[in-house]
Design a protein around this motif. Structure first.
Motif, PDB file in Angstrom:
ATOM      1  N   PRO A  71      41.348  52.435  54.015  1.00  0.00           N
ATOM      2  CA  PRO A  71      40.477  51.335  53.946  1.00  0.00           C
ATOM      3  C   PRO A  71      40.983  50.435  52.809  1.00  0.00           C
ATOM      4  CG  PRO A  71      39.258  53.389  54.501  1.00  0.00           C
ATOM      5  CD  PRO A  71      40.603  53.662  54.142  1.00  0.00           C
ATOM      6  N   THR A  72      41.330  50.854  51.891  1.00  0.00           N
ATOM      7  CA  THR A  72      41.675  50.022  50.523  1.00  0.00           C
ATOM      8  C   THR A  72      43.018  49.085  51.048  1.00  0.00           C
ATOM      9  OG1 THR A  72      40.970  51.644  48.882  1.00  0.00           O
ATOM     10  CG2 THR A  72      42.303  49.660  48.201  1.00  0.00           C
ATOM     11  N   ASN A  73      43.675  49.740  51.669  1.00  0.00           N
ATOM     12  CA  ASN A  73      45.176  49.103  52.170  1.00  0.00           C
ATOM     13  C   ASN A  73      44.994  47.860  53.338  1.00  0.00           C
ATOM     14  OD1 ASN A  73      48.101  49.133  53.465  1.00  0.00           O
ATOM     15  ND2 ASN A  73      48.032  49.350  51.277  1.00  0.00           N
ATOM     16  N   ILE A  74      43.978  48.205  54.099  1.00  0.00           N
ATOM     17  CA  ILE A  74      43.827  46.975  55.142  1.00  0.00           C
ATOM     18  C   ILE A  74      43.232  45.811  54.738  1.00  0.00           C
ATOM     19  CG2 ILE A  74      43.968  48.823  56.996  1.00  0.00           C
ATOM     20  CD1 ILE A  74      41.037  48.859  57.388  1.00  0.00           C
ATOM     21  N   VAL A  75      42.985  45.531  53.312  1.00  0.00           N
ATOM     22  CA  VAL A  75      41.777  44.713  52.904  1.00  0.00           C
ATOM     23  C   VAL A  75      42.831  43.867  52.017  1.00  0.00           C
ATOM     24  CG1 VAL A  75      40.104  43.898  51.293  1.00  0.00           C
ATOM     25  CG2 VAL A  75      39.814  45.939  53.037  1.00  0.00           C
ATOM     26  N   ASP A  76      42.769  42.380  52.152  1.00  0.00           N
ATOM     27  CA  ASP A  76      43.460  41.389  51.404  1.00  0.00           C
ATOM     28  C   ASP A  76      42.362  41.373  50.026  1.00  0.00           C
ATOM     29  OD1 ASP A  76      45.654  41.186  52.656  1.00  0.00           O
ATOM     30  OD2 ASP A  76      45.233  39.702  53.862  1.00  0.00           O
ATOM     31  N   HIS A  77      42.592  41.796  49.091  1.00  0.00           N
ATOM     32  CA  HIS A  77      41.510  42.033  47.843  1.00  0.00           C
ATOM     33  C   HIS A  77      41.547  40.530  47.253  1.00  0.00           C
ATOM     34  CE1 HIS A  77      41.097  45.993  48.319  1.00  0.00           C
ATOM     35  NE2 HIS A  77      42.471  46.185  48.461  1.00  0.00           N
ATOM     36  N   PRO A  78      40.283  39.920  47.071  1.00  0.00           N
ATOM     37  CA  PRO A  78      39.931  38.610  46.413  1.00  0.00           C
ATOM     38  C   PRO A  78      40.636  38.952  44.836  1.00  0.00           C
ATOM     39  CG  PRO A  78      38.176  39.184  47.486  1.00  0.00           C
ATOM     40  CD  PRO A  78      38.845  40.428  47.570  1.00  0.00           C
ATOM     41  N   SER A  79      41.583  38.035  44.361  1.00  0.00           N
ATOM     42  CA  SER A  79      42.205  38.263  43.046  1.00  0.00           C
ATOM     43  C   SER A  79      42.408  36.830  42.360  1.00  0.00           C
ATOM     44  CB  SER A  79      43.717  38.855  43.431  1.00  0.00           C
ATOM     45  OG  SER A  79      44.322  37.896  44.188  1.00  0.00           O
ATOM     46  N   LEU A  80      41.987  35.846  42.819  1.00  0.00           N
ATOM     47  CA  LEU A  80      41.950  34.472  42.174  1.00  0.00           C
ATOM     48  C   LEU A  80      41.243  34.418  40.787  1.00  0.00           C
ATOM     49  CD1 LEU A  80      43.263  31.726  42.046  1.00  0.00           C
ATOM     50  CD2 LEU A  80      41.311  30.990  43.121  1.00  0.00           C
ATOM     51  N   GLY A  81      41.756  34.361  39.702  1.00  0.00           N
ATOM     52  CA  GLY A  81      41.239  34.343  38.441  1.00  0.00           C
ATOM     53  C   GLY A  81      40.606  35.725  37.765  1.00  0.00           C
ATOM     54  N   ARG A  82      40.974  36.904  38.771  1.00  0.00           N
ATOM     55  CA  ARG A  82      40.637  38.333  38.235  1.00  0.00           C
ATOM     56  C   ARG A  82      41.562  38.865  37.227  1.00  0.00           C
ATOM     57  NH1 ARG A  82      37.155  40.267  42.453  1.00  0.00           N
ATOM     58  NH2 ARG A  82      36.316  38.133  43.608  1.00  0.00           N
ATOM     59  N   ASP A  83      41.049  39.962  36.626  1.00  0.00           N
ATOM     60  CA  ASP A  83      41.849  40.522  35.649  1.00  0.00           C
ATOM     61  C   ASP A  83      42.967  41.439  36.434  1.00  0.00           C
ATOM     62  OD1 ASP A  83      42.789  41.569  33.008  1.00  0.00           O
ATOM     63  OD2 ASP A  83      41.607  43.149  33.231  1.00  0.00           O
ATOM     64  N   CYS A  84      44.197  41.488  35.731  1.00  0.00           N
ATOM     65  CA  CYS A  84      45.224  42.437  36.606  1.00  0.00           C
ATOM     66  C   CYS A  84      46.108  42.848  35.219  1.00  0.00           C
ATOM     67  CB  CYS A  84      45.831  41.695  37.384  1.00  0.00           C
ATOM     68  SG  CYS A  84      47.119  42.684  38.386  1.00  0.00           S
ATOM     69  N   ARG A  85      46.508  43.953  35.264  1.00  0.00           N
ATOM     70  CA  ARG A  85      47.487  44.536  34.535  1.00  0.00           C
ATOM     71  C   ARG A  85      48.873  43.845  34.451  1.00  0.00           C
ATOM     72  NH1 ARG A  85      44.115  49.124  34.895  1.00  0.00           N
ATOM     73  NH2 ARG A  85      45.230  49.657  37.120  1.00  0.00           N
ATOM     74  N   THR A  86      49.407  43.333  35.324  1.00  0.00           N
ATOM     75  CA  THR A  86      50.498  42.646  35.579  1.00  0.00           C
ATOM     76  C   THR A  86      50.668  41.488  34.660  1.00  0.00           C
ATOM     77  OG1 THR A  86      49.708  41.294  37.402  1.00  0.00           O
ATOM     78  CG2 THR A  86      50.889  43.554  37.828  1.00  0.00           C
ATOM     79  N   GLY A  87      51.580  41.524  33.895  1.00  0.00           N
ATOM     80  CA  GLY A  87      51.869  40.131  33.219  1.00  0.00           C
ATOM     81  C   GLY A  87      51.653  40.927  31.628  1.00  0.00           C
TER      82      GLY A  87
END
Length: 299
Positions: A198-214
């Protein structure tokens, strides 16, 4: 021990020995000159990792094609896995290439993300190769694309894999960027096999969210260009510049959504690190989450 920096390396290699109908990267056959360019880029990158990079590193090869049929990737795995500052060396692979070279690696530092494509190889042959990995002591996960025509094959593969081998299922994308609209019955069937489907079939909202990338995860191409991840094309530096570390800083995500596992797995709010732990690159869960949210050891 977690790495200080994870590098997702994607060089110019873009050819594959498979021709899956849903994959746009399975149709290109590279020239000898193009392959030589990829080899030089990989050797330069490997030398940099061994001689100039700092801190504890994890390296994840995510090619637009199949890398482990090429011996220069075998050489890179051998060299990297024996370096004291390398925590993990991982690759996405269709598992079609030779495997004996893995005996020469530090097998406790190597892991593979293996995808089974039933249109391209036999189940028996693929399972034989998985058994080789097990015999070599190579940690690995196995995955399939959740195409409706492959549901029965997914069920059989789960039954024939060892219970301790995680079988993940990726949402099917027919090529236009839209994920297949699974019915509740189809979703439930696949979730019984892969509890994280179920986690993989969702396009997760990410705009402005924290992420370890970068910050602690970066994408690097064959020229050394650093991007925060594969899905944000804006360069932030180059590993071959003396001040490359200055590119590593926290940045909110500029994209509206993130729908690929190798991207959203690095979003802290989704809790993926708690599931996968130090095997996050190879997509091997360290826990299974039940309906009551109780975590138990992976079966």
């Amino acid at each position: 021990m977690a790495a200080d920096l994870t590098i997702l390396y994607r060089g110019p290699l873009s050819s594959c020995n498979y021709a899956c109908e849903y994959c746009p990267f399975a149709k290109h056959h590279e020239t000898a000159a193009e392959l030589a360019t990829d080899r030089r880029a990989l050797e330069r990158f490997t030398d940099w990792v061994l001689n100039d990079a700092v801190g504890k590193l994890a390296i994840f090869f995510t090619p637009w094609g199949e890398a482990l049929t090429r011996r220069w990737y075998h050489d890179a795995f051998r060299r990297l896995s024996h370096a004291d500052h390398i925590q993990r060396v991982v690759a996405q692979t269709n598992l079609s290439g030779p495997l004996d070279w893995l005996r020469d690696t530090r097998t406790d530092r190597v892991a593979l993300w293996c995808t089974y494509h039933p249109s391209e190889t036999s189940r028996t042959g693929f399972l034989t190769r998985c058994k080789q990995l097990q015999d070599f002591g190579i940690q690995h996960s196995v995955g399939m694309v959740g195409r409706p025509q492959d549901f029965d094959e997914i069920t059989v593969m789960r039954a024939e894999l060892p219970p301790e081998t995680y079988l993940w299922i990726n949402a099917y994308d027919s090529g236009d960027g839209t994920k297949f609209p699974y019915s509740p019955t189809e979703r439930n069937r696949l979730t019984e096999i892969d509890p994280y489907f179920p986690t993989n079939i969702v396009d997760h909202p990410s705009l402005g969210r924290d992420c370890r990338t970068g910050r602690s995860v970066i994408s690097v191409d064959g020229d050394g260009t650093i991007r925060r991840c594969h899905f944000v094309r804006t360069p932030i530096g180059n590993i071959y510049d003396p001040d490359w570390q200055s590119a590593l800083t926290s940045r909110p995500c500029p994209n509206n959504t993130c729908g690929c596992h190798i991207g959203y797995v690095h979003m802290p709010e989704l809790g993926q690190e708690a599931i996968y732990g130090d095997e996050i690159l190879a997509r091997i869960p360290q826990t299974r989450v039940l309906e009551d949210s109780t975590a138990i050891p992976n079966r």
